[in-house]
Design an enzyme around this catalytic site. Structure first.
Site, PDB file in Angstrom:
ATOM      1  N   LYS A 167       0.839  -1.217   0.000  1.00 20.32           N
ATOM      2  CA  LYS A 167       0.000   0.000   0.000  1.00 20.32           C
ATOM      3  C   LYS A 167       0.864   1.252   0.000  1.00 20.32           C
ATOM      4  O   LYS A 167       0.533   2.243  -0.645  1.00 20.32           O
ATOM      5  CB  LYS A 167      -0.921   0.025   1.234  1.00 20.32           C
ATOM      6  CG  LYS A 167      -1.964  -1.058   1.244  1.00 20.32           C
ATOM      7  CD  LYS A 167      -3.083  -0.775   0.271  1.00 20.32           C
ATOM      8  CE  LYS A 167      -4.115  -1.866   0.367  1.00 20.32           C
ATOM      9  NZ  LYS A 167      -5.009  -2.012  -0.708  1.00 20.32           N
ATOM     10  N   LYS A 172      -5.223 -16.180 -13.294  1.00 21.70           N
ATOM     11  CA  LYS A 172      -6.487 -16.505 -12.630  1.00 21.70           C
ATOM     12  C   LYS A 172      -7.561 -15.453 -12.904  1.00 21.70           C
ATOM     13  O   LYS A 172      -7.268 -14.348 -13.355  1.00 21.70           O
ATOM     14  CB  LYS A 172      -6.265 -16.681 -11.135  1.00 21.70           C
ATOM     15  CG  LYS A 172      -5.882 -15.413 -10.413  1.00 21.70           C
ATOM     16  CD  LYS A 172      -6.012 -15.617  -8.922  1.00 21.70           C
ATOM     17  CE  LYS A 172      -6.158 -14.281  -8.223  1.00 21.70           C
ATOM     18  NZ  LYS A 172      -6.678 -14.299  -6.899  1.00 21.70           N
ATOM     19  N   LYS A 232     -10.606  -9.751  -9.681  1.00 22.54           N
ATOM     20  CA  LYS A 232     -11.116  -8.392  -9.855  1.00 22.54           C
ATOM     21  C   LYS A 232     -10.058  -7.479 -10.460  1.00 22.54           C
ATOM     22  O   LYS A 232     -10.317  -6.745 -11.407  1.00 22.54           O
ATOM     23  CB  LYS A 232     -11.571  -7.858  -8.493  1.00 22.54           C
ATOM     24  CG  LYS A 232     -12.781  -6.997  -8.594  1.00 22.54           C
ATOM     25  CD  LYS A 232     -13.418  -6.786  -7.250  1.00 22.54           C
ATOM     26  CE  LYS A 232     -12.408  -6.275  -6.242  1.00 22.54           C
ATOM     27  NZ  LYS A 232     -12.854  -6.194  -4.880  1.00 22.54           N
TER      28      LYS A 232
HETATM   29  P1  AMP Z   1     -11.184 -11.480  -3.652  1.00 24.05           P
HETATM   30  O1  AMP Z   1     -12.434 -11.259  -4.435  1.00 24.05           O
HETATM   31  O2  AMP Z   1      -9.964 -11.321  -4.490  1.00 24.05           O
HETATM   32  O3  AMP Z   1     -11.161 -10.738  -2.363  1.00 24.05           O
HETATM   33  O4  AMP Z   1     -11.164 -13.028  -3.262  1.00 24.05           O
HETATM   34  C1  AMP Z   1     -11.873 -13.557  -2.176  1.00 24.05           C
HETATM   35  C2  AMP Z   1     -11.616 -15.042  -2.106  1.00 24.05           C
HETATM   36  O5  AMP Z   1     -12.157 -15.676  -3.280  1.00 24.05           O
HETATM   37  C3  AMP Z   1     -10.131 -15.436  -2.134  1.00 24.05           C
HETATM   38  O6  AMP Z   1      -9.578 -15.492  -0.849  1.00 24.05           O
HETATM   39  C4  AMP Z   1     -10.159 -16.813  -2.747  1.00 24.05           C
HETATM   40  O7  AMP Z   1     -10.480 -17.788  -1.785  1.00 24.05           O
HETATM   41  C5  AMP Z   1     -11.325 -16.731  -3.714  1.00 24.05           C
HETATM   42  N1  AMP Z   1     -10.901 -16.472  -5.111  1.00 24.05           N
HETATM   43  C6  AMP Z   1     -10.833 -15.282  -5.753  1.00 24.05           C
HETATM   44  N2  AMP Z   1     -10.456 -15.447  -7.041  1.00 24.05           N
HETATM   45  C7  AMP Z   1     -10.271 -16.782  -7.224  1.00 24.05           C
HETATM   46  C8  AMP Z   1      -9.902 -17.607  -8.330  1.00 24.05           C
HETATM   47  N3  AMP Z   1      -9.646 -17.102  -9.539  1.00 24.05           N
HETATM   48  N4  AMP Z   1      -9.821 -18.945  -8.142  1.00 24.05           N
HETATM   49  C9  AMP Z   1     -10.087 -19.486  -6.931  1.00 24.05           C
HETATM   50  N5  AMP Z   1     -10.454 -18.769  -5.847  1.00 24.05           N
HETATM   51  C10 AMP Z   1     -10.559 -17.441  -5.987  1.00 24.05           C
END
Ligand code: AMP
Length: 330
Positions: free
Chosen positions: A112, A195, A198
């Site tokens: 950050k 992967k 967002k």
């Molecule tokens: P985020 O939306 O990045 O805060 O992700 C929240 C949680 O969603 C993460 O801790 C992962 O467990 C899961 N997650 C997000 N993106 C992926 C992905 N492409 N594949 C698998 N799990 C994901």
């Protein structure tokens, strides 16, 4: 003994397929086997100074999406972080035993500082203290976290240990990562590599319109097709099959695998089927979301009941922490 599981939820952005298959699907299962707490982390969100006009909308949106995707307020305690004032008080107490040096050394803080040097506020520095309190205030034993949060969980264990040592108590358990074992998957993007995420900007959102999903899938990166039987799959094609494996029936997967092997596969057909099967997951969630987001009374009931249960647990912990630290009533 029954595990107490806790997971925080970001208040911004729509849930995508990666969230669903990587986390949410497991949360839904987990809540039938453990005592679960899920909260929307709106206090954490304040570190980025969100527009006050949209903060509440974001919280409401996140809540409605998690409910639509299967979090069950009858089974789990679902609450908004800021509805539990005990968290703020324990954050103050916890910070007395958290050192600036160790906070400055966390990867997320350093990141950050690099990315937003104009807004390095104290809330950002003490983000791991607040996260530790989120967990310790329910004396949670399991926390499902991704790789990026492992360091925070390690700090939480350190703070728990430190508190126990300083006061000579066995009060806080050391929370462990909830391991989904075989169910842990990484959902790839449709842009060829990496992967779905967002920040990668390649998400299929659970509340995307039907035609938007079809369009995103039809635009997925492919290659020129297999030239010889049993030729090695390129990464973009492997990614399509990874998603197909998650959303389609074994028969469908076997059918396209065979077609790939004998070089007769048409990626257009594969994508059409993939879009169809993704929609089978997302459309019911999108429909439930549309109902829930417009049902103010239901949302209010969920968070009121959630806050009541979360506060009962949090205030019991806080009462003991105050006692242990010597803060006593006259
Ligand atoms: P985020 O939306 O990045 O805060 O992700 C929240 C949680 O969603 C993460 O801790 C992962 O467990 C899961 N997650 C997000 N993106 C992926 C992905 N492409 N594949 C698998 N799990 C994901």
């Amino acid at each position: 003994m029954e595990d107490i599981v806790l997971s925080g939820i970001r208040s911004t952005g729509n849930l995508h397929l990666g969230n669903y298959f990587g986390a949410l699907r497991n949360f839904v299962k987990m809540q039938y086997e453990n005592r679960c707490y899920f909260f929307i982390a709106d206090l954490h969100a304040l570190t980025t100074h969100p527009d006050p006009k949209i903060l509440h909308e974001n919280v409401k949106n996140a809540l409605a999406q998690y409910l639509a995707a299967g979090l069950d307020p009858e089974k789990s305690t679902i609450y908004i972080q800021s509805d539990v004032p005990e968290i703020a008080e324990m954050y103050l107490l916890m910070n007395m035993h958290v050192y600036v040096g160790e906070l400055e050394r966390t990867a997320s803080f350093k990141d950050k500082v690099r990315k937003q040097p104009e807004n390095v506020n104290a809330g950002l520095l003490t983000y791991p203290s607040l996260m530790a309190v989120d967990i310790l205030i329910h004396r949670a034993t399991k926390v499902p976290v991704g790789k990026d949060q492992e360091q925070h969980l390690e700090l939480t264990r350190r703070f728990a240990r430190r508190f126990n040592n300083i006061y000579g108590v066995e009060f806080f358990p050391e929370p462990q990562n909830f391991n989904f074992g075989h169910d842990a998957v990484k959902v790839p993007g449709l842009d060829g590599s990496g992967k779905m995420g967002k920040s990668e900007g390649n998400c299929i959102s659970l509340i995307d319109e039907e035609k938007v999903i079809r369009k995103k899938v039809m635009k997925a990166v492919t290659d020129e097709g297999p030239k010889t039987p049993d030729s090695e799959m390129s990464e973009p094609i492997k990614n399509l099959f990874t998603i197909l494996d998650l959303v389609s029936t074994p028969d469908t997967v076997a059918y396209f695998t065979e077609q790939y092997k004998n070089c007769s596969i048409r990626y257009g057909d594969l994508k059409k089927q993939l879009a169809e099967d993704i929609l089978k997951y997302t459309l019911p969630i999108k429909e439930r979301y549309a109902d829930i987001i417009n049902d103010e009374a239901y949302l209010r009931k969920v968070v009121t009941c959630g806050a009541e249960r979360a506060r009962a647990s949090a205030s019991a912990t806080l009462r003991e922490v105050r006692e242990i630290m010597g803060i006593r009533k006259f």
